[in-house]
Design a protein around this motif. Structure first.
Motif, PDB file in Angstrom:
ATOM      1  N   GLU A 194      -1.923   5.343   3.837  1.00  8.80           N
ATOM      2  CA  GLU A 194      -2.645   4.740   4.950  1.00  8.80           C
ATOM      3  C   GLU A 194      -4.055   4.312   4.551  1.00  8.80           C
ATOM      4  O   GLU A 194      -4.549   3.262   4.988  1.00  8.80           O
ATOM      5  CB  GLU A 194      -2.716   5.728   6.130  1.00  8.80           C
ATOM      6  N   ARG A 234      -3.833   1.101   2.795  1.00  3.20           N
ATOM      7  CA  ARG A 234      -3.525   0.033   3.747  1.00  3.20           C
ATOM      8  C   ARG A 234      -4.792  -0.443   4.468  1.00  3.20           C
ATOM      9  O   ARG A 234      -5.033  -1.649   4.595  1.00  3.20           O
ATOM     10  CB  ARG A 234      -2.497   0.519   4.774  1.00  3.20           C
ATOM     11  N   PRO A 290       0.833  -1.210   0.000  1.00  6.39           N
ATOM     12  CA  PRO A 290       0.000   0.000   0.000  1.00  6.39           C
ATOM     13  C   PRO A 290       0.862   1.252   0.000  1.00  6.39           C
ATOM     14  O   PRO A 290       1.859   1.340   0.716  1.00  6.39           O
ATOM     15  CB  PRO A 290      -0.808  -0.135   1.289  1.00  6.39           C
TER      16      PRO A 290
END
Length: 294
Positions: free
Chosen positions: A278, A281, A275
């Motif tokens: 964030e 992810r 990723p």
């Protein structure tokens, strides 16, 4: 020290022609053995009361495989004839060969199996464990033809439901031209197709006579979209790059693509999609949770 008399008595080392003859005879014996050990009922035929031949008759194998009876008879007689990979594939299915027997058939015919193997020697239990440990980072094992040999749960739901794709169709290039969900999941589809075609052309230079590569290229050429890209004759090597996917379950995901080579040559590799932010992810973690719940 070997004398001329000794060489005459034992014969010279095997020449390519002799090796070819040996393979033909081994192939003929293998086909006969498999044919004689398949009951008619196993392939949907009625045995009848006057059958003397153990297993299947030659004409039955020829009919089931859609090849000429005379041609198949010559094959069992070890005649020096050409056998296409399509015919070998048909014979493998007709004779109910398991993966090991199928691989043996193609080796005896000195041909490459065009179908990606469900069990590939590259895909060891250790590599499968590594794929699983990488979750929720999507990861898969590919060869230089873009065949997908194995994948973890997150990758299996990243671009489409990979489990629903037949093994012979699990090829990134093929899917990018034929599978609507896969195509719609790639944000920059045209750019991705050009990059893959350029890498594929560069890799294929070392496999121009390989039937497996030629078979894939023939399938791809049925797409006018592919032909337009392919006819540009672009060539490119492997480079890490950022990708964006539009996943149907969790939304847009941005990842960094990395190839981890499994040998000194640019052949089999582990492809990972880490990723890039964030939000991506978190969405990959959600996608992995969905994959685990299936």
């Amino acid at each position: 020290m070997t004398t001329m008399a000794q060489e005459t008595a034992t014969g010279p080392a095997a020449t390519p022609q002799t090796a070819s003859t040996i393979r033909r005879h081994e192939l003929a014996a293998f086909l006969r053995h498999r044919r004689e050990h398949i009951a008619p009922e196993q392939v949907g035929l009625v045995r009848g009361t006057r059958r003397r031949t153990p297993g299947l008759r030659r004409e039955e194998v020829a009919q089931l495989a859609a090849v000429g009876v005379t041609w198949y008879t010559w094959l069992e007689q070890a005649r020096d004839i050409q056998v296409s990979v399509q015919v070998l594939d048909a014979l493998a299915r007709t004779l109910l060969l398991d993966p090991s027997e199928r691989a043996h058939l193609f080796r005896l015919a000195d041909a490459n199996d065009p179908r990606p193997a469900a069990e590939c020697p590259v895909v060891t239990p250790a590599l499968r464990a590594m794929l699983d440990q990488l979750d929720p980072i999507p990861a898969c094992l590919q060869n230089s033809r873009y065949d997908i040999l194995a994948y973890n749960r997150t990758y299996g739901m990243l671009l489409c439901d990979m489990d629903a794709v037949p093994p012979e169709d699990r090829n990134c290039m093929l899917l990018s031209y034929t599978h609507e969900e896969w195509r719609s999941s790639i944000v920059h589809l045209e750019k991705t197709q050009r990059l893959m075609a350029a890498r594929f052309r560069g890799s294929m230079a070392g496999h121009l006579a390989d039937p497996t590569w030629k078979t894939l290229l023939k399938r791809l050429r049925t797409s006018p979209e592919f032909c337009e890209v392919w006819d540009r004759h672009e060539v490119m090597g492997a480079t890490p790059r950022r990708k964006e996917f539009r996943n149907t379950h969790v939304g847009r995901i941005t990842v960094d693509h990395t190839d981890l080579w499994l040998g000194p040559a640019t052949g089999p590799r582990m492809v990972t999609y880490a990723p890039a932010d964030e939000e991506s992810r978190e969405r990959l973690e959600r996608l992995h949770a969905l994959a685990q719940a299936r």
